[in-house]
Design a protein around this motif. Sequence first.
Motif, PDB file in Angstrom:
ATOM      1  N   ARG A 148       7.350  -8.324   9.193  1.00 29.60           N
ATOM      2  CA  ARG A 148       7.269  -9.389   8.219  1.00 29.60           C
ATOM      3  C   ARG A 148       7.125  -8.821   6.821  1.00 29.60           C
ATOM      4  NH1 ARG A 148       2.202 -12.339   9.942  1.00 29.60           N
ATOM      5  NH2 ARG A 148       1.595 -10.177  10.192  1.00 29.60           N
ATOM      6  N   SER A 149       7.445  -9.623   5.849  1.00 29.86           N
ATOM      7  CA  SER A 149       7.296  -9.169   4.467  1.00 29.86           C
ATOM      8  C   SER A 149       5.853  -9.307   4.027  1.00 29.86           C
ATOM      9  CB  SER A 149       8.188 -10.005   3.542  1.00 29.86           C
ATOM     10  OG  SER A 149       7.829  -9.782   2.211  1.00 29.86           O
ATOM     11  N   PRO A 150       5.200  -8.218   3.619  1.00 31.29           N
ATOM     12  CA  PRO A 150       3.819  -8.336   3.141  1.00 31.29           C
ATOM     13  C   PRO A 150       3.723  -9.173   1.883  1.00 31.29           C
ATOM     14  CG  PRO A 150       4.677  -6.164   2.644  1.00 31.29           C
ATOM     15  CD  PRO A 150       5.705  -6.844   3.513  1.00 31.29           C
ATOM     16  N   GLY A 151       4.844  -9.323   1.175  1.00 37.22           N
ATOM     17  CA  GLY A 151       4.808 -10.143  -0.017  1.00 37.22           C
ATOM     18  C   GLY A 151       4.624 -11.614   0.288  1.00 37.22           C
ATOM     19  N   LEU A 152       4.885 -12.008   1.555  1.00 38.14           N
ATOM     20  CA  LEU A 152       4.750 -13.405   1.914  1.00 38.14           C
ATOM     21  C   LEU A 152       3.499 -13.679   2.723  1.00 38.14           C
ATOM     22  CD1 LEU A 152       8.438 -14.186   2.845  1.00 38.14           C
ATOM     23  CD2 LEU A 152       7.259 -14.626   0.707  1.00 38.14           C
ATOM     24  N   THR A 153       3.017 -12.683   3.451  1.00 36.54           N
ATOM     25  CA  THR A 153       1.854 -12.918   4.298  1.00 36.54           C
ATOM     26  C   THR A 153       0.653 -12.109   3.867  1.00 36.54           C
ATOM     27  OG1 THR A 153       2.542 -11.170   5.810  1.00 36.54           O
ATOM     28  CG2 THR A 153       3.308 -13.384   6.291  1.00 36.54           C
ATOM     29  N   GLY A 154       0.826 -11.207   2.908  1.00 38.51           N
ATOM     30  CA  GLY A 154      -0.274 -10.341   2.506  1.00 38.51           C
ATOM     31  C   GLY A 154      -1.289 -11.071   1.644  1.00 38.51           C
ATOM     32  N   SER A 155      -2.406 -10.413   1.446  1.00 43.35           N
ATOM     33  CA  SER A 155      -3.453 -10.993   0.623  1.00 43.35           C
ATOM     34  C   SER A 155      -3.127 -10.797  -0.839  1.00 43.35           C
ATOM     35  CB  SER A 155      -4.787 -10.325   0.945  1.00 43.35           C
ATOM     36  OG  SER A 155      -4.762  -8.987   0.533  1.00 43.35           O
ATOM     37  N   ARG A 156      -3.826 -11.555  -1.637  1.00 41.59           N
ATOM     38  CA  ARG A 156      -3.622 -11.482  -3.076  1.00 41.59           C
ATOM     39  C   ARG A 156      -4.965 -11.379  -3.765  1.00 41.59           C
ATOM     40  NH1 ARG A 156       0.530 -10.170  -1.468  1.00 41.59           N
ATOM     41  NH2 ARG A 156       2.521 -11.200  -1.659  1.00 41.59           N
ATOM     42  N   SER A 157      -4.927 -10.888  -4.969  1.00 44.22           N
ATOM     43  CA  SER A 157      -6.176 -10.727  -5.697  1.00 44.22           C
ATOM     44  C   SER A 157      -6.638 -12.061  -6.251  1.00 44.22           C
ATOM     45  CB  SER A 157      -5.964  -9.755  -6.844  1.00 44.22           C
ATOM     46  OG  SER A 157      -5.139 -10.342  -7.802  1.00 44.22           O
ATOM     47  N   PRO A 158      -7.892 -12.133  -6.670  1.00 44.84           N
ATOM     48  CA  PRO A 158      -8.422 -13.384  -7.211  1.00 44.84           C
ATOM     49  C   PRO A 158      -7.740 -13.774  -8.501  1.00 44.84           C
ATOM     50  CG  PRO A 158     -10.188 -11.896  -6.581  1.00 44.84           C
ATOM     51  CD  PRO A 158      -8.898 -11.114  -6.540  1.00 44.84           C
ATOM     52  N   VAL A 159      -7.825 -15.061  -8.813  1.00 49.73           N
ATOM     53  CA  VAL A 159      -7.273 -15.540 -10.071  1.00 49.73           C
ATOM     54  C   VAL A 159      -8.221 -15.158 -11.192  1.00 49.73           C
ATOM     55  CG1 VAL A 159      -6.145 -17.472  -8.959  1.00 49.73           C
ATOM     56  CG2 VAL A 159      -8.430 -17.773  -9.863  1.00 49.73           C
ATOM     57  N   THR A 160      -7.741 -15.302 -12.422  1.00 51.94           N
ATOM     58  CA  THR A 160      -8.564 -14.941 -13.565  1.00 51.94           C
ATOM     59  C   THR A 160      -9.763 -15.869 -13.659  1.00 51.94           C
ATOM     60  OG1 THR A 160      -6.611 -14.202 -14.753  1.00 51.94           O
ATOM     61  CG2 THR A 160      -8.580 -14.652 -16.060  1.00 51.94           C
ATOM     62  N   PRO A 161     -10.991 -15.307 -13.732  1.00 53.12           N
ATOM     63  CA  PRO A 161     -12.183 -16.153 -13.811  1.00 53.12           C
ATOM     64  C   PRO A 161     -12.448 -16.591 -15.239  1.00 53.12           C
ATOM     65  CG  PRO A 161     -12.827 -13.877 -13.814  1.00 53.12           C
ATOM     66  CD  PRO A 161     -11.313 -13.896 -13.725  1.00 53.12           C
ATOM     67  N   PRO A 162     -13.310 -17.583 -15.413  1.00 54.61           N
ATOM     68  CA  PRO A 162     -13.758 -17.897 -16.766  1.00 54.61           C
ATOM     69  C   PRO A 162     -14.375 -16.659 -17.397  1.00 54.61           C
ATOM     70  CG  PRO A 162     -14.448 -19.600 -15.221  1.00 54.61           C
ATOM     71  CD  PRO A 162     -13.884 -18.452 -14.407  1.00 54.61           C
TER      72      PRO A 162
ATOM     73  N   ALA B   7      -5.707   1.408   1.847  1.00 51.85           N
ATOM     74  CA  ALA B   7      -4.885   0.497   2.646  1.00 51.85           C
ATOM     75  C   ALA B   7      -4.958  -0.924   2.092  1.00 51.85           C
ATOM     76  CB  ALA B   7      -5.329   0.530   4.102  1.00 51.85           C
ATOM     77  N   LEU B   8      -6.132  -1.342   1.651  1.00 53.81           N
ATOM     78  CA  LEU B   8      -6.278  -2.682   1.096  1.00 53.81           C
ATOM     79  C   LEU B   8      -5.541  -2.808  -0.231  1.00 53.81           C
ATOM     80  CD1 LEU B   8     -10.058  -3.283   1.885  1.00 53.81           C
ATOM     81  CD2 LEU B   8      -8.095  -4.266   3.080  1.00 53.81           C
ATOM     82  N   ALA B   9      -5.627  -1.779  -1.071  1.00 53.39           N
ATOM     83  CA  ALA B   9      -4.911  -1.812  -2.350  1.00 53.39           C
ATOM     84  C   ALA B   9      -3.404  -1.896  -2.118  1.00 53.39           C
ATOM     85  CB  ALA B   9      -5.259  -0.581  -3.179  1.00 53.39           C
ATOM     86  N   GLU B  10      -2.907  -1.129  -1.173  1.00 54.76           N
ATOM     87  CA  GLU B  10      -1.478  -1.173  -0.865  1.00 54.76           C
ATOM     88  C   GLU B  10      -1.076  -2.531  -0.315  1.00 54.76           C
ATOM     89  OE1 GLU B  10      -1.068   2.106   1.783  1.00 54.76           O
ATOM     90  OE2 GLU B  10      -0.832   3.588   0.166  1.00 54.76           O
ATOM     91  N   TYR B  11      -1.923  -3.096   0.519  1.00 58.33           N
ATOM     92  CA  TYR B  11      -1.647  -4.394   1.125  1.00 58.33           C
ATOM     93  C   TYR B  11      -1.518  -5.482   0.061  1.00 58.33           C
ATOM     94  CZ  TYR B  11      -2.487  -8.342   4.339  1.00 58.33           C
ATOM     95  OH  TYR B  11      -2.403  -9.497   5.061  1.00 58.33           O
ATOM     96  N   VAL B  12      -2.309  -5.383  -1.004  1.00 56.51           N
ATOM     97  CA  VAL B  12      -2.311  -6.405  -2.048  1.00 56.51           C
ATOM     98  C   VAL B  12      -1.258  -6.138  -3.122  1.00 56.51           C
ATOM     99  CG1 VAL B  12      -3.681  -7.411  -3.922  1.00 56.51           C
ATOM    100  CG2 VAL B  12      -4.733  -6.993  -1.695  1.00 56.51           C
ATOM    101  N   LEU B  13      -1.141  -4.892  -3.578  1.00 57.19           N
ATOM    102  CA  LEU B  13      -0.376  -4.602  -4.786  1.00 57.19           C
ATOM    103  C   LEU B  13       1.060  -4.146  -4.542  1.00 57.19           C
ATOM    104  CD1 LEU B  13      -3.198  -2.781  -6.786  1.00 57.19           C
ATOM    105  CD2 LEU B  13      -2.390  -5.131  -7.088  1.00 57.19           C
ATOM    106  N   THR B  14       1.299  -3.443  -3.443  1.00 53.90           N
ATOM    107  CA  THR B  14       2.645  -2.923  -3.203  1.00 53.90           C
ATOM    108  C   THR B  14       3.701  -4.015  -3.160  1.00 53.90           C
ATOM    109  OG1 THR B  14       1.809  -0.965  -2.065  1.00 53.90           O
ATOM    110  CG2 THR B  14       4.090  -1.591  -1.619  1.00 53.90           C
ATOM    111  N   PRO B  15       3.465  -5.156  -2.478  1.00 48.35           N
ATOM    112  CA  PRO B  15       4.491  -6.206  -2.465  1.00 48.35           C
ATOM    113  C   PRO B  15       4.828  -6.748  -3.842  1.00 48.35           C
ATOM    114  CG  PRO B  15       2.850  -6.600  -0.765  1.00 48.35           C
ATOM    115  CD  PRO B  15       2.316  -5.503  -1.633  1.00 48.35           C
ATOM    116  N   LEU B  16       3.949  -6.553  -4.798  1.00 48.05           N
ATOM    117  CA  LEU B  16       4.191  -7.053  -6.150  1.00 48.05           C
ATOM    118  C   LEU B  16       4.868  -6.018  -7.035  1.00 48.05           C
ATOM    119  CD1 LEU B  16       0.704  -8.746  -6.678  1.00 48.05           C
ATOM    120  CD2 LEU B  16       2.852  -9.859  -6.045  1.00 48.05           C
ATOM    121  N   GLY B  17       5.140  -4.841  -6.477  1.00 47.94           N
ATOM    122  CA  GLY B  17       5.761  -3.792  -7.259  1.00 47.94           C
ATOM    123  C   GLY B  17       4.827  -3.161  -8.262  1.00 47.94           C
TER     124      GLY B  17
END
Length: 725
Positions: free
Chosen positions: A335-349, A429-439
Amino acid sequence: MARVAPPSSPPSPSPGPGAAAAADRSRAGRTRRARRPRRGAVLLAAAVLLPLPLLAGCSGGGGEEDDAEGPPAPRDIATVARAKVADRGTLTWAIDALPSTYNAFQADADAATQRVAGAVLPTLFTLDERGRPQRDPDYLVSAAVTQRRPRQVVVYKLNPKAVWGDGSAITAADFEAQWKALRGKDSAFWAAHNAGYDRIDRVERGADDREVKVTFAKSLADWPALFTPLYPKSVMGSGIAFNDSLRKEAPQAAGPFQVAARDDKQGTLTLARNPRWWGDRARLEKLVLRAVPRDQRVEALASGKADLAELTPAAAERIMKVTAAPKEKSDKDGRSPGLTGSRSPVTPPAGHPSVVGSPSAPGGRARPDGSRLDGANKPAAADVTALRGLVVRKSLEPAYTQLALNAASGPLADERVRRAIARAVDRKALAEYVLTPLGLPAQPLGSHLLVAGQPGYEDNSDAVGSVDPHAAMALLTDAGWKEGHGAAPGKKAADTGGVPGLGKGDDRDEDDDGDGGGDDQSNAGAVADGKAGHGTAYDNGGKAGAAPARFKDGKKLVLRFVLPKGSGAEPLRAVGERIARQLDAIGVRTELVAVDDGGFFKDHIANGDFDLALYGWPTGPYPATDARPVFAKPQPAADGSLVVEQNYTRVGTDQIDRLFDQASTELDDEASRDLIGRADARIWAVAASLPLYQRPELVGARRTVVNAGAFGLASPRYQDIGFER
C-alpha cells in the motif's frame, strides 16, 4: 502555571553522576570531533559585547556557524523580486479562527493573533532562513550590547521615520510601558509570561526619544526576543487597556498593514495597506484572513475563497495527485504510505502544544476532509478540473512531535523504565513513516531545543542510547520488571488482562514489518473511547514479535497511552499504535485511550492523567529563555501541590535548571550554545521526552501567489507577499 496533586510516590531521582557524566562525555567527544577553528565565530561573539557596526545588525558574521548546513528542508515560498510582484490585488489567507485577542502577550493569544501582529506591529528582529534573529531596519538603525559589566546594557536606536497609526513617533516611552506591563510586578496586567522582562532593572530615554537604553539587573543572552511585537504606550500603560481593549479593538498600526474591518459572521478580518507606513509599500492592497475549517480548505482554494492555506497531508495529496507529484513508494504491504501512513500534528495556537494529527484514509474511502479517491489511488474526475492552478509548498516547521512520559508516579517514575522505553522506540522508522511519503527529509530530531539548520543544533540523542530492544529488556529486568515472574495468583504469565481476543490464541494477521505488530487497520479497535476514563489494553502477547508481558510484585507492566480521538487525529493514533507495537516487543503493554480533542491537553496532559502521550512543541531562536519552563524541575508549592510550569512530564533536575540559567545569562553566543547543548544532553538522559520528528509544513497556494507559502524557519515579509505580474 500548572499545578498537579502531589505524586503518590516520590518523583524519580535525578540521574546519578554516572548518567550525567555519560551524557557529558558523549557530547564532549562529539564536540571535539566536530569542531573546526572558530575564528569567525569568536569574532562574532566578541562583537556582541561591543557597539560595533557588525552588531548593529545582530545578524551574524561568518565563521563555522554561517558555513554550517542549512535546514534539511528550506523554505518554499516562490521567491520573486518585488519588481515582479503586482502592485495591487487582494489575497485571502485561510486561518483556523479569527483572533480572540489582538494582544500577543495574553494567555489566549493564538496563531491568528501572531499573524496579525506580524503584519501590523513593530517586529524589532525577524528570523532568516536558518531561524537566526536579524535586525529589522524598518524599526532599528542599530541595537547593541554597549556594556556587560557590572550590568548588561542594550541601546536601541530607532528609525526616525517610525510612527504609530495616529502619526505619533515610536519612542522610548513605548518600550518603558511594555516593560512595566510585562515584568510581572503589577497584578493589574494579566500577562501570560514575563520571561526576559523580569530581568530588566530600568528602561529609559537615551540621547533623545529615538534612543532607548535598557539596563538589566541580570544578564539576558536572548535580549533580541524582547519588545517584539511592540505595542504603543496607550495599550500597555494601564491594566484595563492591556486586558480588555485589545479584545475588541485592533492596536494602532506601525507596520505595512493596518486592521481595516472585521466580519465575525463571514469569519473574515481584512488588513489594508497602512498609509503611514514608511518602509517598502505593501504589494497587496488587502490581505484578508478567513476562518476556514481544515477539512474544507481544498474546496476553498479550488473555488477561489482562499489563495493560501495550510493543509493536512491528505489534502496536500489531493492537490499533488492532480499536479504531477513525484511517484510514491509502496510500503512493505504494497500500500502507499502516503495514503495510510500517519501524519504530524496540525499547527497549534501560538505558545501551545499541538494535539491532533492530519487526516488520511485508504484509497477508495471518503476522507475526513470530504475528498474521495477512486480505485487505485486516483483523484476523482471533478478534482482534476477544480484543483488545476494550485500548488503545494512544502517545508519543515520549527516544531516537533514528541512521545511524552509522565514520570510523576507509577512505573515511569523509575528512570530505568523510561530509558527502556527510549531504547525500544524506533524514532527513525517513525520519521520515515510520516515524512517520506511527503517527499520531505525523514531524519529523527536529535534535540529538544533546536531543529536541524538552526545555529547550535546538535544530535544529542546518544545520551539515552540508540535503539536496542535487548538493552531495553535488560533495563526492565534491572528495574525489577521480569518476564512472567510475580504474576498474580490465578493468572498466567501471558495473561492479557481480561481483554477478549488478545491472548495466545489470537491469530490475527502476522506483522509484516518486524516491529511486533500487524496491519495498521487491524489494530484500529485497540484505541478505546476515553469518555469514562477507561480504555482497552493493547496486549499482543500472542503475536509474532511480541515478548512475554512483564510483572513486578504481582502487577503487570501496562502503560496508559492517551491520544486525541477527533477525526483529524487518526494518523497520530496510527503513530501511537506503531509505538505500542514497538513497546510490545519488549514486554511493555499499553492501554490506548482516545479522549476528546478539547480536553486532551487541559484535562489529561496538564493534569498528569496519562503515562504516555503524543503531542508537539514549537522551537525557536531563544531556547535558553523559552524552553526553560518546559524542562524546569517541578517545585513543591506551599499548599502541597506541585508547580510544573510547562513541564508536563513532571521530571527535571537541578543540573538542567543550572545549565539553562547559565545559558540564559551567557553573552558569548558560542558559550551559550554549548550550555544549551549540555542541557539538551541531560534532558535526553532523564528520558522523559522523546522527540520523534520535525513536523511537516504543507501549504496550498494559487500558482500566482509569490513570496508566501511554507516559510520554514523564516519570518514572513508581509510587504513582499502578492501575485506575480
